[in-house]
Design a protein around this motif. Structure first.
Motif, mmCIF file in Angstrom:
data_model
loop_
_atom_site.group_PDB
_atom_site.id
_atom_site.type_symbol
_atom_site.label_atom_id
_atom_site.label_comp_id
_atom_site.label_asym_id
_atom_site.label_seq_id
_atom_site.Cartn_x
_atom_site.Cartn_y
_atom_site.Cartn_z
ATOM 1 N N ILE A 46 25.749 31.493 44.555
ATOM 2 C CA ILE A 46 26.274 32.392 43.526
ATOM 3 C C ILE A 46 26.576 33.767 44.139
ATOM 4 O O ILE A 46 27.603 34.383 43.832
ATOM 5 C CB ILE A 46 25.278 32.513 42.357
ATOM 6 N N ALA A 47 25.691 34.240 45.027
ATOM 7 C CA ALA A 47 25.953 35.518 45.696
ATOM 8 C C ALA A 47 27.245 35.446 46.508
ATOM 9 O O ALA A 47 28.041 36.402 46.518
ATOM 10 C CB ALA A 47 24.775 35.887 46.607
ATOM 11 N N ALA A 48 27.488 34.313 47.155
ATOM 12 C CA ALA A 48 28.728 34.150 47.925
ATOM 13 C C ALA A 48 29.945 34.162 47.006
ATOM 14 O O ALA A 48 30.991 34.735 47.342
ATOM 15 C CB ALA A 48 28.671 32.847 48.721
ATOM 16 N N LEU A 49 29.813 33.557 45.826
ATOM 17 C CA LEU A 49 30.921 33.561 44.869
ATOM 18 C C LEU A 49 31.184 34.967 44.343
ATOM 19 O O LEU A 49 32.331 35.351 44.119
ATOM 20 C CB LEU A 49 30.617 32.603 43.711
ATOM 21 N N TYR A 50 30.121 35.735 44.154
ATOM 22 C CA TYR A 50 30.317 37.123 43.735
ATOM 23 C C TYR A 50 31.024 37.938 44.822
ATOM 24 O O TYR A 50 31.820 38.831 44.510
ATOM 25 C CB TYR A 50 28.985 37.775 43.358
ATOM 26 N N ARG A 51 30.747 37.627 46.091
ATOM 27 C CA ARG A 51 31.481 38.298 47.177
ATOM 28 C C ARG A 51 32.967 38.006 47.069
ATOM 29 O O ARG A 51 33.813 38.882 47.234
ATOM 30 C CB ARG A 51 30.960 37.847 48.545
ATOM 31 N N LEU A 52 33.285 36.745 46.763
ATOM 32 C CA LEU A 52 34.677 36.362 46.567
ATOM 33 C C LEU A 52 35.266 37.107 45.371
ATOM 34 O O LEU A 52 36.407 37.581 45.420
ATOM 35 C CB LEU A 52 34.770 34.846 46.352
ATOM 36 N N LEU A 53 34.489 37.234 44.310
ATOM 37 C CA LEU A 53 34.960 37.907 43.107
ATOM 38 C C LEU A 53 35.201 39.394 43.369
ATOM 39 O O LEU A 53 36.150 39.981 42.828
ATOM 40 C CB LEU A 53 33.932 37.712 41.985
ATOM 41 N N VAL A 54 34.361 40.002 44.193
ATOM 42 C CA VAL A 54 34.585 41.401 44.578
ATOM 43 C C VAL A 54 35.925 41.537 45.288
ATOM 44 O O VAL A 54 36.708 42.460 45.022
ATOM 45 C CB VAL A 54 33.443 41.915 45.478
ATOM 46 N N ALA A 55 36.221 40.594 46.184
ATOM 47 C CA ALA A 55 37.497 40.632 46.904
ATOM 48 C C ALA A 55 38.678 40.464 45.948
ATOM 49 O O ALA A 55 39.745 41.063 46.149
ATOM 50 C CB ALA A 55 37.518 39.543 47.978
ATOM 51 N N LEU A 56 38.501 39.658 44.904
ATOM 52 C CA LEU A 56 39.583 39.414 43.948
ATOM 53 C C LEU A 56 39.807 40.593 43.014
ATOM 54 O O LEU A 56 40.939 40.868 42.609
ATOM 55 C CB LEU A 56 39.279 38.167 43.111
ATOM 56 N N THR A 57 38.732 41.284 42.646
ATOM 57 C CA THR A 57 38.829 42.302 41.593
ATOM 58 C C THR A 57 38.681 43.739 42.090
ATOM 59 O O THR A 57 39.212 44.658 41.468
ATOM 60 C CB THR A 57 37.765 42.056 40.516
ATOM 61 N N GLY A 58 37.927 43.929 43.159
ATOM 62 C CA GLY A 58 37.634 45.281 43.613
ATOM 63 C C GLY A 58 36.793 46.069 42.618
ATOM 64 O O GLY A 58 36.716 47.298 42.683
ATOM 65 N N SER A 59 36.126 45.382 41.709
ATOM 66 C CA SER A 59 35.379 46.035 40.629
ATOM 67 C C SER A 59 33.969 46.414 41.081
ATOM 68 O O SER A 59 33.222 45.572 41.582
ATOM 69 C CB SER A 59 35.287 45.097 39.419
ATOM 70 N N PRO A 60 33.552 47.668 40.853
ATOM 71 C CA PRO A 60 32.174 48.052 41.175
ATOM 72 C C PRO A 60 31.146 47.336 40.295
ATOM 73 O O PRO A 60 30.010 47.124 40.720
ATOM 74 C CB PRO A 60 32.151 49.563 40.954
#
Length: 387
Positions: free
Chosen positions: A295-309
């Motif tokens: 799940i942490a790895a997926l959140y890393r991917l999501l950060v890359a997709l959104t740039g959201s803090p």
């Protein structure tokens, strides 16, 4: 909800969309739609519901609109521009009704409207919620909500916002706006207003039905369904219950399975966007044991997709769950989210795990200052008492 109320809620958006497309005027369309539903509420309990309630309502609303325009002297010269009233309701063929809800969705979520206007208008026009219901959901006065709706409709009229699905070159950005509005509606429901969460899911189903090949629409619907399936376990009375402490027997496993099926549809359509990734995370959180490193790895991917803090904050929380509270705290301390409740509550949880009690208490106190709901305040006060 009675059968009659359910039909009304399901048909409102379709009837209103047909009338807006027919008349080109939001206020007149809403008046005619309301009149048709009032007539139905008076007649159907005794005469029985027609076989094609949507067709009956559209035809009745159209005929009432034409009658009203004929009665208005100032519009008398325009009456020749309107088609004659449709055939009698019982003879009307509902296959002739064009479903214009998609046009209505994009009109309500046009970027020229302020976000609060988009949300209010979507709930009123597509969901059929009364102004008072929307006002209660967002904890504002009915008068305030009336003004929001009036301003949104006036803006549509004054600026000539088209009643249309945007062209292919505009569709991706405009669809993002529609999805964002539905997600905002759902998030308000997820924070405790269950009816609003259910309404967002219903609107999500409408959108997926109208745009069956859009993977992100399916991703958002899956995300909402899976989260909503845990609603009964998220609260114990007025107390907020975290994921690890939830009673899984209270989860709606049928809805979780249905949400996963919708997610499979998103994948089949090639979906790999932000809503699809969030739905995957939500699905994984319902597995036992929860695979926090993944799940942490997926959140890393999501950060890359959104740039959201905010997504970075969620990534940090997942890191902590995966056994890395030190790294998680370093990540949180690098974020500029001082006015965000969950920044401080997350930071408090991390400091608590690391045994830094005084700092944890300060973070919990700041979070409590920002909390807007009773369950959130109770949870944070309980954490303060335990520290």
């Amino acid at each position: 909800m009675s059968a009659l109320e359910e039909v009304f809620r399901e048909e409102w958006g379709r009837v209103l969309a047909a009338l807006v497309g027919y008349l080109g005027d939001f206020d007149k369309a809403e008046d005619a739609t309301q009149e048709a539903f009032t007539i139905a509420a008076e007649r159907w309990p005794t005469s029985g519901m027609p076989d094609r309630p949507g067709a009956w309502l559209v035809t009745t609303a159209r005929n009432r609109a034409i009658d009203r325009i004929r009665r208005e002297r100032t519009l008398a010269e325009k009456i020749h521009l309107l088609p004659a009233p449709e055939a009698a309701v019982d003879e009307f063929d509902d296959t002739l009704i064009k479903d214009e809800r998609l046009e209505l969705i994009f009109t309500c979520c046009h970027p020229a409207l302020p976000p609060e206007g988009q949300v209010a208008l979507t709930l009123r026009a597509l969901g059929g919620l009364e102004t008072a219901e929307i006002a209660r959901a967002f904890v504002v006065s009915e008068e305030t909500m009336k003004r929001r709706l009036s301003r949104a409709k006036a803006k549509i009229k004054a600026t000539g916002i088209p009643f249309a699905v945007p062209g292919a070159h505009l569709l991706p950005d405009r669809l993002d706006a529609v999805l964002a509005v539905l997600y905002l509606i759902y998030n308000e429901g997820y924070r405790g207003r269950v009816d609003l969460g259910a309404e967002a899911i219903r609107l999500g189903r409408v959108l997926c039905g109208l745009m069956p090949d859009e993977p992100e629409a399916h991703g958002l619907l899956a995300l909402m369904m899976i989260h909503h399936a845990r609603r009964d376990a998220r609260f114990a009375g007025e107390d907020l219950v975290l994921l690890d402490d939830q009673d899984r027997s209270l989860w709606d496993m049928r809805q979780i399975a249905a949400g996963r099926a919708v997610l499979d549809r998103a994948f089949a359509l090639g979906g790999r966007g932000a809503y699809v990734v969030q739905a995957v995370i939500a699905s994984m959180q319902t597995r036992q044991p929860v695979d926090w490193p993944r799940i942490a790895a997926l959140y890393r991917l999501l950060v890359a997709l959104t740039g959201s803090p905010v997504v970075e904050l969620n990534h940090a929380a997942a890191l902590a769950q995966a056994g890395h509270p030190d790294a998680a705290l370093r990540a949180v301390d690098g974020l500029d989210l001082d006015g965000y409740l969950y920044y401080h509550s997350t930071r408090g949880e991390l400091l608590r795990r690391l045994g830094r009690t005084d700092e944890a208490r300060a973070a919990y106190r700041r979070a409590a200052e920002l909390a807007t709901s009773t369950p959130e305040r109770r949870f944070l006060n309980r954490r303060l008492e335990e520290s």
